[in-house]
Write an enzyme that holds these catalytic residues in place. Structure first.
Site, PDB file in Angstrom:
ATOM      1  N   GLU A  76     -16.790  18.038  23.886  1.00 42.48           N
ATOM      2  CA  GLU A  76     -16.279  17.784  25.237  1.00 42.48           C
ATOM      3  C   GLU A  76     -15.210  18.841  25.530  1.00 42.48           C
ATOM      4  OE1 GLU A  76     -16.834  12.975  25.821  1.00 42.48           O
ATOM      5  OE2 GLU A  76     -14.987  13.649  24.885  1.00 42.48           O
ATOM      6  N   HIS A  90     -12.741  18.538  22.385  1.00 41.92           N
ATOM      7  CA  HIS A  90     -12.889  17.268  21.668  1.00 41.92           C
ATOM      8  C   HIS A  90     -14.191  17.230  20.888  1.00 41.92           C
ATOM      9  CE1 HIS A  90     -13.351  12.662  21.604  1.00 41.92           C
ATOM     10  NE2 HIS A  90     -12.553  13.034  20.643  1.00 41.92           N
ATOM     11  N   ASN A 106     -15.213   8.571  24.322  1.00 43.99           N
ATOM     12  CA  ASN A 106     -14.296   7.537  23.833  1.00 43.99           C
ATOM     13  C   ASN A 106     -13.975   6.459  24.859  1.00 43.99           C
ATOM     14  OD1 ASN A 106     -14.215   8.508  21.284  1.00 43.99           O
ATOM     15  ND2 ASN A 106     -12.285   9.616  21.501  1.00 43.99           N
ATOM     16  N   SER A 162      -8.141  12.542  20.788  1.00 45.22           N
ATOM     17  CA  SER A 162      -9.176  11.567  21.114  1.00 45.22           C
ATOM     18  C   SER A 162      -8.868  10.838  22.406  1.00 45.22           C
ATOM     19  CB  SER A 162      -9.246  10.495  20.026  1.00 45.22           C
ATOM     20  OG  SER A 162      -9.563  11.034  18.805  1.00 45.22           O
TER      21      SER A 162
END
Ligand code: 3HC
Ligand code: NAD
Length: 310
Positions: free
Chosen positions: A176, A164, A214, A143
């Site tokens: 991602e 991701h 994130n 993450s």
């Protein structure tokens, strides 16, 4: 009125885009690993799901079964028999194991989804680099950690990148794809194709902290925790505010519980260490307290809210 509707995209082996990847080893059978295993199996790939804990593997298989049934109900609403076949075929493509090295020997792609700790990830990839075939691509679902830093312990840096996913993996449509500084074009292309084959819309990002989602989402969640900690509003009201005032499907505290407060803390701690002057990344006493008490959110039955244990 604009409707927010969660769409589950249906990708059976017949409808999936073809990928060069046939055998996928997913390491870590928790929240994310179980979802990654599910979407890969749905897409017709052979999956080995690895965890150090047999309990985690049993829980993963159970939740994958339940989630596949949810998908099947929608995909085959007029043909329950086909739906049952879809569930059984997908489940049949998933093997479980506790030995990551052994499970990587036949992998075209290894997706790591273990604890968000660079030391633990290094130990794993170093071990796998010695045993996995030379063509095998390694990817981390981290993450918040740097893909280049995770890849620093392997020789195959050209075959290492970030994949991701988002929680819940079977539902969230984004992937991602992260290019490290040494990720080859061929590896990047294969990762993009594989992402599409498992039903995701792929975006490309550089190896920057938090990638795209994130870097925006984690500071937002942290600001919500600070707001609650200060007593500016109740947890319920903060969540209602962002759902009804900003149209988010979940409020930030619900989302923190859903992602896991331990994962939130790992992310924040890592970024604070790297960027000590950034106010947004400062530790949050309330988050520290909840994690120390084992209140990690939905997965432990309590975080900002209480949940029925499954
Ligand atoms: C920190 C990390 O690095 C990055 C991250 O992952 S950040 C977190 C990203 N995730 C989010 O932001 C999630 C935000 N929340 C949501 O989108 C929604 O609240 C949610 C999809 C989780 C649940 O939706 P909600 O409408 O409240 O519940 P529910 O009715 O149970 O589910 C909606 C649909 O998804 C399906 N679904 C939910 N979870 C599922 C799962 N695990 N597998 C398969 N299907 C699932 C349901 O069957 C339902 O389908 P339907 O609408 O066709 O009947
Ligand atoms: N939770 C989220 O919403 C989310 C979203 C995207 C990415 N991620 C990332 O995905 C990774 C996993 O997160 P999660 O939420 O699934 O965690 P989790 O705690 O639900 O699952 C992690 C699993 O890994 C297993 N594990 C730990 N060390 C291992 C090892 N050496 N070998 C094999 N298995 C091992 C644990 O037993 C556990 O079952 C983390 O890097 C996290 O940052 C999490």
């Amino acid at each position: 009125m604009m409707q927010f509707k969660v769409i589950v995209r249906n990708f059976s082996s017949s409808s999936a885009m073809q990928s060069a990847i046939k055998n996928v080893t997913v390491i870590g059978g928790g929240l994310m690993g179980s979802g990654i295993a599910q979407v890969s199996a749905q897409a017709g790939q052979n999956v080995t799901l690895v965890d150090v804990s047999n309990d985690a593997l049993a829980k993963a298989k159970k939740s994958i079964g339940t989630n596949l049934s949810r998908v099947a109900k929608k995909m085959y609403k007029d043909n329950p028999q086909e739906g049952e076949k879809f569930v059984n075929d997908s489940l049949g493509r998933i093997n479980t194991a506790t030995d990551a090295a052994e499970a990587s020997k036949s992998a075209d792609l290894v997706v790591e989804a273990i604890v968000e700790n660079i030391g633990v990830k290094h130990k794993l990839f170093k071990q796998l680099d010695g045993v996995a075939p030379s063509h095998t691509i390694f990817a981390s679902n981290t993450s918040s950690l740097s893909i280049n830093e995770i890849a620093s312990v392997v020789k195959r840096k050209d075959k290492f990148g970030g994949l991701h996913f988002f929680n819940p993996v079977p539902v969230m449509r984004l992937l991602e794809v992260v290019k490290g500084s040494e990720t080859s074009e061929a590896t990047y292309k294969t990762m993009m194709e594989w992402g599409k084959s498992v039903g995701k819309t792929c975006i490309t990002c550089k190896d920057t902290p938090g990638f795209v989602v994130n870097r925006l989402l984690v500071p937002y969640i942290c600001e919500a925790i600070r707001l609650y900690e200060r007593g500016d509003a109740s947890a319920r009201d903060i969540d209602i505010a962002m759902k009804l005032g900003a149209g988010y499907p979940m409020g930030p505290l619900e989302l923190a519980d859903y992602v896991g407060l331990d994962t939130n803390k790992f992310i924040l701690d890592g970024w604070h260490k790297k960027f000590p002057d950034q106010q947004l990344f400062k530790p949050i006493p309330l988050l520290e307290k909840l994690v120390a008490e084992g209140k990690l959110g939905v997965k432990t039955g309590e975080g900002f809210y209480k949940y029925e244990k499954k």
